[in-house]
Design a protein around this motif. Sequence first.
Motif, PDB file in Angstrom:
ATOM      1  N   GLY A  71      80.455  21.419  68.523  1.00 34.83           N
ATOM      2  CA  GLY A  71      80.917  20.041  68.679  1.00 34.83           C
ATOM      3  C   GLY A  71      79.849  19.147  69.272  1.00 34.83           C
ATOM      4  N   LEU A  72      79.124  19.668  70.249  1.00 33.63           N
ATOM      5  CA  LEU A  72      78.063  18.895  70.891  1.00 33.63           C
ATOM      6  C   LEU A  72      76.940  18.572  69.917  1.00 33.63           C
ATOM      7  CD1 LEU A  72      77.002  17.734  73.600  1.00 33.63           C
ATOM      8  CD2 LEU A  72      75.892  19.940  73.979  1.00 33.63           C
ATOM      9  N   ALA A  73      76.602  19.521  69.052  1.00 37.89           N
ATOM     10  CA  ALA A  73      75.553  19.281  68.060  1.00 37.89           C
ATOM     11  C   ALA A  73      76.027  18.369  66.933  1.00 37.89           C
ATOM     12  CB  ALA A  73      75.075  20.616  67.483  1.00 37.89           C
ATOM     13  N   LEU A  74      77.317  18.477  66.599  1.00 35.35           N
ATOM     14  CA  LEU A  74      77.851  17.749  65.444  1.00 35.35           C
ATOM     15  C   LEU A  74      78.091  16.279  65.721  1.00 35.35           C
ATOM     16  CD1 LEU A  74      79.068  17.808  62.570  1.00 35.35           C
ATOM     17  CD2 LEU A  74      81.237  18.485  63.609  1.00 35.35           C
ATOM     18  N   GLU A  75      78.563  15.932  66.904  1.00 39.32           N
ATOM     19  CA  GLU A  75      78.985  14.547  67.175  1.00 39.32           C
ATOM     20  C   GLU A  75      77.893  13.517  66.901  1.00 39.32           C
ATOM     21  OE1 GLU A  75      79.406  10.832  69.098  1.00 39.32           O
ATOM     22  OE2 GLU A  75      78.087  12.386  69.927  1.00 39.32           O
ATOM     23  N   PRO A  76      76.661  13.678  67.416  1.00 39.41           N
ATOM     24  CA  PRO A  76      75.637  12.667  67.120  1.00 39.41           C
ATOM     25  C   PRO A  76      75.222  12.620  65.659  1.00 39.41           C
ATOM     26  CG  PRO A  76      74.686  14.505  68.346  1.00 39.41           C
ATOM     27  CD  PRO A  76      76.161  14.693  68.364  1.00 39.41           C
ATOM     28  N   VAL A  77      75.262  13.767  64.975  1.00 38.48           N
ATOM     29  CA  VAL A  77      74.916  13.784  63.555  1.00 38.48           C
ATOM     30  C   VAL A  77      75.922  12.945  62.764  1.00 38.48           C
ATOM     31  CG1 VAL A  77      74.628  15.231  61.512  1.00 38.48           C
ATOM     32  CG2 VAL A  77      73.798  16.033  63.724  1.00 38.48           C
ATOM     33  N   LEU A  78      77.207  13.128  63.041  1.00 40.36           N
ATOM     34  CA  LEU A  78      78.233  12.367  62.327  1.00 40.36           C
ATOM     35  C   LEU A  78      78.137  10.880  62.648  1.00 40.36           C
ATOM     36  CD1 LEU A  78      81.376  14.676  62.523  1.00 40.36           C
ATOM     37  CD2 LEU A  78      79.775  14.341  60.627  1.00 40.36           C
ATOM     38  N   ARG A  79      77.832  10.553  63.886  1.00 44.24           N
ATOM     39  CA  ARG A  79      77.656   9.144  64.247  1.00 44.24           C
ATOM     40  C   ARG A  79      76.501   8.538  63.468  1.00 44.24           C
ATOM     41  NH1 ARG A  79      75.354   8.303  68.645  1.00 44.24           N
ATOM     42  NH2 ARG A  79      75.841  10.275  69.676  1.00 44.24           N
ATOM     43  N   TYR A  80      75.447   9.293  63.329  1.00 45.20           N
ATOM     44  CA  TYR A  80      74.250   8.799  62.651  1.00 45.20           C
ATOM     45  C   TYR A  80      74.522   8.509  61.184  1.00 45.20           C
ATOM     46  CZ  TYR A  80      69.315   8.421  61.397  1.00 45.20           C
ATOM     47  OH  TYR A  80      68.110   7.953  60.943  1.00 45.20           O
TER      48      TYR A  80
END
Length: 273
Positions: free
Chosen positions: A131-140
């Motif tokens: 979840g920690l790795a995924l959240e900024p990727v999805l925001r981007y």
Amino acid sequence: MSQKIIYFARDLLEQGEDFVIAKVVDTKGSTPRKKGAWLLMKKDGTTQGTVGGGRLEAETEKLCKEVFQTKEKSRLHHFKLNTEEQDALDMGCGGDADVLIQYIDAAHPEEFVEEFNLETTAYIFGAGHVGLALEPVLRYVNFKTVVIDDREEYANRERFPEAAEVKVLPDFKHSFDEIQTDENSYIVIVTRGHMGDYDVLKDALKQKSAYVGMIGSRKKNAMLFDMLRKEGYSEDDIARVHAPIGLSIKAETPEEIAISIAAEMIQVRAERS
């Protein structure tokens, strides 16, 4: 429309500045961008976004500049992207694209505001490593992100400072008590254990959504699907679940898994456009 263009458009409206938007509303065959691509132009000719580049982009920008003179509210333009027909744009793609060009009057933006408020929300159940790795990727890649966990030491603003929301639940049996999903919602299930995943999944299948994905091995997911069947869920319900979650790219680390999940979600979003 990307979140960047949405925020840019909102700022212009707040400043009382008119602008023109061009959006690809339909395509046929091979085209540089598909339905849902946007371009925004200011009065000074500067732009945000793209409808595909090349001759299509140049012609669209030319039409946008003309609209600042005519103030024509809305017109649909059909472009042939081939090298054979006399009225085509001499592009090698070979397909067709319909582009709607609209003049946005900042003094009367009411009928356009709703479009600038549309958001694709990703609900990430699980604030651990993935979840920690995924959240900024999805925001981007222009998802609004909501992170949910039952552990406050994981679901907090220190770990997710830029997520739209961070929620702490008493447990995953109450996953959707305070969440209202819709057809533009993407549900990602990456909790720390099988039963947490299962509790979220049971409720997720009762919600409106564009996507439901669950992490785990095929063996683990098959076990959870059997549990769903015993509780009366149909094969159609189970077929909605992307599991194992993500595109198959042999991902191993949390960061690689995050990329595979984001890629699958981008694919689903594009197919729905």
